[in-house]
Motif scaffolding. Structure first.
Motif, PDB file in Angstrom:
ATOM      1  N   ARG A 117       6.242 -19.425   5.040  1.00 49.53           N
ATOM      2  CA  ARG A 117       6.500 -20.101   6.321  1.00 49.53           C
ATOM      3  C   ARG A 117       7.153 -21.458   6.096  1.00 49.53           C
ATOM      4  N   ARG A 118       6.671 -22.201   5.087  1.00 43.12           N
ATOM      5  CA  ARG A 118       7.273 -23.499   4.775  1.00 43.12           C
ATOM      6  C   ARG A 118       8.724 -23.337   4.309  1.00 43.12           C
ATOM      7  N   ASP A 119       8.963 -22.316   3.470  1.00 43.72           N
ATOM      8  CA  ASP A 119      10.332 -22.062   3.012  1.00 43.72           C
ATOM      9  C   ASP A 119      11.244 -21.740   4.182  1.00 43.72           C
ATOM     10  N   ARG A 120      10.765 -20.913   5.087  1.00 42.08           N
ATOM     11  CA  ARG A 120      11.581 -20.530   6.247  1.00 42.08           C
ATOM     12  C   ARG A 120      11.852 -21.736   7.136  1.00 42.08           C
ATOM     13  N   ALA A 121      10.834 -22.569   7.360  1.00 41.77           N
ATOM     14  CA  ALA A 121      11.026 -23.761   8.179  1.00 41.77           C
ATOM     15  C   ALA A 121      12.019 -24.723   7.528  1.00 41.77           C
ATOM     16  N   ASP A 122      11.933 -24.870   6.196  1.00 33.92           N
ATOM     17  CA  ASP A 122      12.876 -25.731   5.492  1.00 33.92           C
ATOM     18  C   ASP A 122      14.300 -25.202   5.619  1.00 33.92           C
ATOM     19  N   LEU A 123      14.456 -23.896   5.455  1.00 33.74           N
ATOM     20  CA  LEU A 123      15.789 -23.321   5.558  1.00 33.74           C
ATOM     21  C   LEU A 123      16.348 -23.425   6.975  1.00 33.74           C
ATOM     22  N   GLU A 124      15.492 -23.235   7.978  1.00 33.01           N
ATOM     23  CA  GLU A 124      15.964 -23.334   9.363  1.00 33.01           C
ATOM     24  C   GLU A 124      16.313 -24.778   9.741  1.00 33.01           C
TER      25      GLU A 124
END
Length: 127
Positions: A117-124
């Motif tokens: 979830r953190r990776d996805r939020a960072d990428l978004e």
């Protein structure tokens, strides 16, 4: 000049792909570690639980037999009835706790899911 730009673009894409594969590899290793830890924990819980149940059952049976012999002349049926009630009540409580634990669910992969979830939020947020 166009060939140099194209080569730079492909190199950037290769670097981005290598980073994504590295990130995926790290997350999969984390998942595997969590699965191994959960397996060890579950085995320990089952082994200790089995030993506890076995010893408690034998202890309760011996205690009921002892009390029955102790009160043989006066209240043997009462002791046997109370012993059975105690064992059935304990079994019902244990069953209710087991059902509640099953309904609560597992925390397996919670750390991996949080990282994803953190990776996805960072990428978004960067995109």
């Amino acid at each position: 000049m166009a060939d140099a730009a194209r080569a730079g673009l492909f190199a950037s894409l290769r670097g981005l792909l290598a980073s994504a594969v590295g990130l995926l590899q790290t997350r999969l290793e984390l998942l595997a570690t969590e699965l191994q830890e959960e397996k060890v924990r579950l085995f320990a819980v089952l082994a200790y639980g089995f030993a506890a149940v076995l010893l408690l059952c034998f202890g309760a049976a011996v205690l009921i037999a002892f009390l029955t012999v102790l009160f043989w002349d006066s209240n043997r049926l009462l002791v046997l009835g109370l012993g059975a009630l105690f064992l059935l009540g304990g079994g019902a409580i244990a069953l209710a706790l087991a059902v509640a634990e099953l309904r609560r669910g597992s925390r397996l992969f919670s750390a991996s899911l949080a990282e994803l979830r953190r990776d996805r939020a960072d990428l978004e947020s960067k995109g």
